[in-house]
Design an enzyme around this catalytic site. Structure first.
Site, mmCIF file in Angstrom:
data_model
loop_
_atom_site.group_PDB
_atom_site.id
_atom_site.type_symbol
_atom_site.label_atom_id
_atom_site.label_comp_id
_atom_site.label_asym_id
_atom_site.label_seq_id
_atom_site.Cartn_x
_atom_site.Cartn_y
_atom_site.Cartn_z
ATOM 1 C CD GLN A 94 -2.938 -1.342 0.397
ATOM 2 O OE1 GLN A 94 -3.284 -0.227 -0.248
ATOM 3 N NE2 GLN A 94 -3.578 -2.385 0.201
ATOM 4 C CE1 TYR A 149 -7.029 -12.085 -7.000
ATOM 5 C CE2 TYR A 149 -8.848 -12.231 -5.320
ATOM 6 C CZ TYR A 149 -8.310 -12.542 -6.632
ATOM 7 O OH TYR A 149 -9.087 -13.127 -7.526
ATOM 8 C CD GLU A 189 0.342 -12.075 -3.642
ATOM 9 O OE1 GLU A 189 -0.797 -11.415 -3.423
ATOM 10 O OE2 GLU A 189 0.907 -11.943 -4.964
ATOM 11 C CG ASP A 223 -6.575 -5.888 -1.240
ATOM 12 O OD1 ASP A 223 -7.106 -5.159 -2.375
ATOM 13 O OD2 ASP A 223 -5.824 -5.413 -0.508
ATOM 14 C CB CYS A 237 -7.701 -0.418 -6.028
ATOM 15 S SG CYS A 237 -7.235 -1.400 -7.341
HETATM 16 C C1 LIG Z 1 -4.097 -5.071 -4.389
HETATM 17 S S1 LIG Z 1 -2.967 -6.103 -4.205
HETATM 18 C C2 LIG Z 1 -3.213 -6.449 -2.484
HETATM 19 C C3 LIG Z 1 -2.036 -7.191 -1.615
HETATM 20 C C4 LIG Z 1 -2.415 -7.018 -0.083
HETATM 21 N N1 LIG Z 1 -3.777 -7.553 0.254
HETATM 22 C C5 LIG Z 1 -2.059 -5.832 0.461
HETATM 23 O O1 LIG Z 1 -2.948 -5.026 0.783
HETATM 24 O O2 LIG Z 1 -0.771 -5.566 0.702
HETATM 25 C C6 LIG Z 1 -3.405 -7.647 -5.318
HETATM 26 C C7 LIG Z 1 -2.371 -8.600 -4.921
HETATM 27 O O3 LIG Z 1 -2.810 -9.853 -5.517
HETATM 28 C C8 LIG Z 1 -1.917 -10.414 -6.256
HETATM 29 N N2 LIG Z 1 -2.462 -11.177 -7.410
HETATM 30 C C9 LIG Z 1 -3.029 -10.887 -8.502
HETATM 31 N N3 LIG Z 1 -3.609 -11.725 -9.285
HETATM 32 C C10 LIG Z 1 -3.592 -12.876 -8.503
HETATM 33 C C11 LIG Z 1 -4.181 -14.328 -8.799
HETATM 34 N N4 LIG Z 1 -4.570 -14.570 -9.585
HETATM 35 N N5 LIG Z 1 -3.776 -15.142 -7.955
HETATM 36 C C12 LIG Z 1 -3.227 -14.656 -6.295
HETATM 37 N N6 LIG Z 1 -2.885 -13.337 -6.224
HETATM 38 C C13 LIG Z 1 -2.965 -12.619 -7.115
HETATM 39 C C14 LIG Z 1 -0.933 -9.570 -6.556
HETATM 40 O O4 LIG Z 1 0.391 -10.151 -6.755
HETATM 41 C C15 LIG Z 1 -1.221 -8.558 -5.416
HETATM 42 O O5 LIG Z 1 -0.284 -8.930 -4.408
#
Ligand SMILES: C[S@@+](CC[C@H](N)C(=O)[O-])C[C@H]1O[C@@H](n2cnc3c(N)ncnc32)[C@H](O)[C@@H]1O
Length: 364
Positions: A192, A220, A241, A286, A313
């Site tokens: 973040q 996520y 993740e 998320d 977001c």
């Molecule tokens: C908006 S970030 C949120 C991360 C965490 N919740 C934070 O607030 O620090 C979205 C996360 O989803 C992961 N991501 C995206 N697509 C994904 C998928 N299909 N499966 C697992 N993780 C995924 C990205 O690597 C990223 O770390």
């Protein structure tokens, strides 16, 4: 198509996602940046599409009482900010209204239980990292609506320590490329960018999540931001993740009931949910701006965890996903948070609870 175009007088009646004012001319929608609803402006069309046009602002004939002087000398030329000309309380009102409208129009949700938007304690100087580009002797950000770089000495959104890193970079005479300048450490995974509003989001998520649940599935999960904050309230916490470095960071200091799975949420969430009592399961989502894969929505609707906390977001993809989940879930609360003041970005927490099948039967 620029200076050959006539200057039009337009009334701005709304602000679209992305931050541009919306006006009408000859029955067609025109988007005009750096305007405020209620203003009368002069503008020149710079791009015509079939159903809408893009215009550049020439002047403001009748100013909104919410028009303010931008804090940053690059505002308007640098592409980073959209709202520095708008007083902060009005920025908040615009974002809250956009969330509600999107959930109604795109999500087709009749009742949107909006909670007040959570403001940023500091609407400037909040970013703990920036990404700057160096090319052709210029160090800065991409221009508003263009692909060239604007030379930027200081960024009004960056924290003082990040601006110091920018000054150091400029003096170091580095080679061409992209540079991530951070307040501290960090790794090659999502983090973040606004620490103060992230604390507000964590407190809200903690206050919202039901107590007495057996499982928190944090889908996520990144480096485990939410999973770690909420771990004390659940018997088991499982984060999912795909980023290997984020998972390694999450696994570095874990409680015995805290587990992390590296891989695609669509591949792992089904087996996690199937192995636990759905009535005592909370799922936190998320996802990136693209929202949920249809596969993930289907898994949630097949397994029916009691509660979902959806951190988004992107109100557009949130609306799409809530529309699908509304087959089995009630929307209990929607809270926007201003994670990115001065920009058109919006963060939202949506709280969903499984609809009680018995009460549905009684009412039908
Ligand atoms: C908006 S970030 C949120 C991360 C965490 N919740 C934070 O607030 O620090 C979205 C996360 O989803 C992961 N991501 C995206 N697509 C994904 C998928 N299909 N499966 C697992 N993780 C995924 C990205 O690597 C990223 O770390």
């Amino acid at each position: 198509m620029t200076h050959s175009q006539p200057v039009l007088s337009l009334t701005v009646h709304d602000i679209a996602f992305g931050g541009k004012g919306v006006a009408r001319h000859d029955g067609k929608v025109l988007f005009v940046p750096f305007t405020i609803p209620g203003e009368t402006v002069t503008a020149r069309v710079v791009r015509q599409k079939k159903n809408f046009g893009e215009a550049e602002l020439v002047g403001v004939a009748e100013e909104s009482p919410d028009r303010v002087a931008p804090a940053c000398p690059y505002f308007g030329s640098c592409g980073g900010c959209s709202y520095q000309h708008i007083a902060y309380p009005r920025q908040l009102a615009i974002k809250a209204a956009q969330v509600e409208q999107t959930l109604r129009r795109v999500g087709k949700l009749a009742h949107v239980p909006m909670r007040p938007i959570i403001p940023a304690p500091h609407p400037l100087g909040y970013r703990n990292r920036i990404r700057v580009h160096v090319a052709n002797g210029v160090t800065g950000f991409f221009a508003h609506g263009g692909h060239h770089l604007v030379d930027v000495e200081q960024c009004a959104l960056a924290a003082p320590v990040v601006n110091k890193a920018l000054r150091d970079l400029r003096h170091a005479g580095v080679g061409e490329g992209d540079y991530s300048l951070r307040a501290k450490g960090g790794g090659p995974y999502f983090e973040q960018t606004n620490p103060e509003v992230t604390r507000e989001l964590l407190a809200l998520v903690e206050a919202t999540a039901r107590r007495g649940q057996a499982l928190l599935a944090d889908a996520y999960c990144g480096a485990g931001l939410f999973a770690k904050k909420l771990a004390a309230h659940f018997e088991t916490v499982i984060g999912i993740e795909e980023n290997v470095s984020a998972i390694e960071k999450a696994q570095r200091a874990t409680a015995p009931h805290e587990h992390y799975l590296q891989g695609d949420v669509g591949a792992h969430l089904g087996e996690v949910l199937a192995a636990h009592d759905a009535a005592r399961t909370t799922v936190l989502l998320d996802p990136p701006a693209t929202g949920l894969d249809a596969r993930v929505t289907d898994l949630l609707l097949a397994n029916l965890p009691a509660e979902i906390l959806y951190v988004s977001c992107n109100p557009g993809t949130l609306a799409r996903d809530l529309a699908a989940l509304s087959r089995s879930y009630d929307l209990a609360a929607v809270t926007p948070l201003d994670m990115f003041p001065q920009t058109a970005e919006i963060e939202v927490l949506a709280h969903l609870t499984l609809r009680d099948a018995r009460s549905e039967k009684l009412s039908s």
